[in-house]
Design a protein around this motif. Sequence first.
Motif, PDB file in Angstrom:
ATOM      1  N   THR A  31      46.277  38.568  37.901  1.00 58.06           N
ATOM      2  CA  THR A  31      44.829  38.717  37.957  1.00 58.06           C
ATOM      3  C   THR A  31      44.226  37.550  38.712  1.00 58.06           C
ATOM      4  O   THR A  31      44.818  36.479  38.789  1.00 58.06           O
ATOM      5  N   SER A  32      43.053  37.769  39.233  1.00 56.04           N
ATOM      6  CA  SER A  32      42.308  36.719  39.905  1.00 56.04           C
ATOM      7  C   SER A  32      40.946  36.608  39.247  1.00 56.04           C
ATOM      8  O   SER A  32      40.384  37.601  38.804  1.00 56.04           O
ATOM      9  N   SER A  33      40.430  35.395  39.213  1.00 54.02           N
ATOM     10  CA  SER A  33      39.085  35.172  38.704  1.00 54.02           C
ATOM     11  C   SER A  33      38.100  35.433  39.833  1.00 54.02           C
ATOM     12  O   SER A  33      38.448  35.361  41.002  1.00 54.02           O
ATOM     13  N   VAL A  34      36.869  35.708  39.452  1.00 54.07           N
ATOM     14  CA  VAL A  34      35.827  36.006  40.443  1.00 54.07           C
ATOM     15  C   VAL A  34      34.607  35.153  40.145  1.00 54.07           C
ATOM     16  O   VAL A  34      34.207  35.016  38.994  1.00 54.07           O
ATOM     17  N   ILE A  35      34.028  34.560  41.195  1.00 55.45           N
ATOM     18  CA  ILE A  35      32.756  33.864  41.024  1.00 55.45           C
ATOM     19  C   ILE A  35      31.704  34.574  41.864  1.00 55.45           C
ATOM     20  O   ILE A  35      32.021  35.261  42.836  1.00 55.45           O
ATOM     21  N   SER A  36      30.462  34.407  41.460  1.00 52.43           N
ATOM     22  CA  SER A  36      29.351  35.049  42.140  1.00 52.43           C
ATOM     23  C   SER A  36      28.269  34.005  42.410  1.00 52.43           C
ATOM     24  O   SER A  36      27.913  33.236  41.519  1.00 52.43           O
ATOM     25  N   LEU A  37      27.772  33.967  43.643  1.00 51.84           N
ATOM     26  CA  LEU A  37      26.745  32.997  44.008  1.00 51.84           C
ATOM     27  C   LEU A  37      25.368  33.500  43.606  1.00 51.84           C
ATOM     28  O   LEU A  37      25.049  34.677  43.798  1.00 51.84           O
ATOM     29  N   ASN A  38      24.557  32.599  43.076  1.00 49.83           N
ATOM     30  CA  ASN A  38      23.164  32.923  42.782  1.00 49.83           C
ATOM     31  C   ASN A  38      22.371  32.885  44.079  1.00 49.83           C
ATOM     32  O   ASN A  38      22.758  32.183  45.020  1.00 49.83           O
ATOM     33  N   PRO A  39      21.244  33.597  44.137  1.00 51.22           N
ATOM     34  CA  PRO A  39      20.404  33.510  45.341  1.00 51.22           C
ATOM     35  C   PRO A  39      19.996  32.053  45.576  1.00 51.22           C
ATOM     36  O   PRO A  39      19.774  31.294  44.632  1.00 51.22           O
ATOM     37  N   TYR A  40      19.897  31.680  46.829  1.00 50.87           N
ATOM     38  CA  TYR A  40      19.551  30.307  47.210  1.00 50.87           C
ATOM     39  C   TYR A  40      18.058  30.076  46.997  1.00 50.87           C
ATOM     40  O   TYR A  40      17.236  30.915  47.360  1.00 50.87           O
ATOM     41  N   ALA A  90      26.178  37.348  54.423  1.00 53.29           N
ATOM     42  CA  ALA A  90      24.860  37.833  53.973  1.00 53.29           C
ATOM     43  C   ALA A  90      24.173  36.782  53.110  1.00 53.29           C
ATOM     44  O   ALA A  90      22.965  36.541  53.249  1.00 53.29           O
ATOM     45  N   TRP A  91      24.927  36.133  52.199  1.00 56.00           N
ATOM     46  CA  TRP A  91      24.349  35.096  51.345  1.00 56.00           C
ATOM     47  C   TRP A  91      23.833  33.943  52.196  1.00 56.00           C
ATOM     48  O   TRP A  91      22.708  33.464  52.013  1.00 56.00           O
ATOM     49  N   PHE A  92      24.649  33.481  53.162  1.00 51.16           N
ATOM     50  CA  PHE A  92      24.280  32.350  54.015  1.00 51.16           C
ATOM     51  C   PHE A  92      23.069  32.698  54.877  1.00 51.16           C
ATOM     52  O   PHE A  92      22.180  31.867  55.086  1.00 51.16           O
ATOM     53  N   ASP A  93      23.020  33.926  55.365  1.00 54.54           N
ATOM     54  CA  ASP A  93      21.899  34.386  56.189  1.00 54.54           C
ATOM     55  C   ASP A  93      20.588  34.286  55.398  1.00 54.54           C
ATOM     56  O   ASP A  93      19.608  33.705  55.870  1.00 54.54           O
ATOM     57  N   LYS A  94      20.566  34.826  54.183  1.00 55.50           N
ATOM     58  CA  LYS A  94      19.354  34.775  53.344  1.00 55.50           C
ATOM     59  C   LYS A  94      18.989  33.331  53.007  1.00 55.50           C
ATOM     60  O   LYS A  94      17.822  32.954  53.014  1.00 55.50           O
ATOM     61  N   ALA A  95      20.001  32.530  52.683  1.00 54.77           N
ATOM     62  CA  ALA A  95      19.762  31.133  52.306  1.00 54.77           C
ATOM     63  C   ALA A  95      19.181  30.335  53.467  1.00 54.77           C
ATOM     64  O   ALA A  95      18.209  29.593  53.302  1.00 54.77           O
ATOM     65  N   LEU A  96      19.756  30.489  54.656  1.00 56.69           N
ATOM     66  CA  LEU A  96      19.287  29.743  55.826  1.00 56.69           C
ATOM     67  C   LEU A  96      17.864  30.163  56.198  1.00 56.69           C
ATOM     68  O   LEU A  96      17.019  29.319  56.503  1.00 56.69           O
ATOM     69  N   ARG A  97      17.588  31.452  56.138  1.00 55.31           N
ATOM     70  CA  ARG A  97      16.225  31.938  56.411  1.00 55.31           C
ATOM     71  C   ARG A  97      15.237  31.331  55.423  1.00 55.31           C
ATOM     72  O   ARG A  97      14.157  30.863  55.805  1.00 55.31           O
ATOM     73  N   ALA A  98      15.590  31.318  54.127  1.00 52.43           N
ATOM     74  CA  ALA A  98      14.711  30.767  53.093  1.00 52.43           C
ATOM     75  C   ALA A  98      14.450  29.281  53.330  1.00 52.43           C
ATOM     76  O   ALA A  98      13.307  28.815  53.208  1.00 52.43           O
TER      77      ALA A  98
END
Length: 194
Positions: A31-40, A90-98
């Motif tokens: 099994t592998s663990s999974v992490i999820s990033l919060n919105p920036y 997609a996460w980095f795109d939203k974060a950089l725009r913000a």
Amino acid sequence: ATMRPNFRKRIEMKKFLLGVFALFFVACSQTSSVISLNPYLSKADQTVSGKSVNINAINDQRENQMVIAVINDNDGKLVDEVLLKNNLSAWFDKALRAELEARGVRIDPASSNIVTVNIRSISAAINGYSKENMSARGEIAISIVQGNKTTTKRVSQDQSQFTALRTARSLNPFVQSLLGDIVKKSADQIILTL
């Protein structure tokens, strides 16, 4: 004489079922663990700069786009691979725009300042129980095209700290912090170029 073919079929079926069971057991045991990033969330003071950029593309060029971190034992043997639930581009795109918008830079597809970001590497690891056993590193390349002038900037970040808990849960805020720092540094480099 008619028993022989039937007997062979049963043996073949038992081998087949044993093979399926073994494959199922092996697949389930790794099994592998999974992490999820919060919105920036930008912490920048709202300003007006009058500047604008066109964010053309955010390219995830990491070798393995699924694995964000590894957890190793004291001998360096792999214990767990930590997967990233989010699409990093997609996460980095939203974060950089913000971050840019918070600093007063308008995101405008018609802007003559065309920005492309290449995520070269983002990785983290927990190695044993030594001092500063959790480490992370990230590197991105930013290309800013202004007419016939192209400026390339490199942003990298290294960080480390000690964690007693060798789990994906420990890595989650650590990786989030690394990425937040990279987003801020990227915004700095883009604004300096405009």
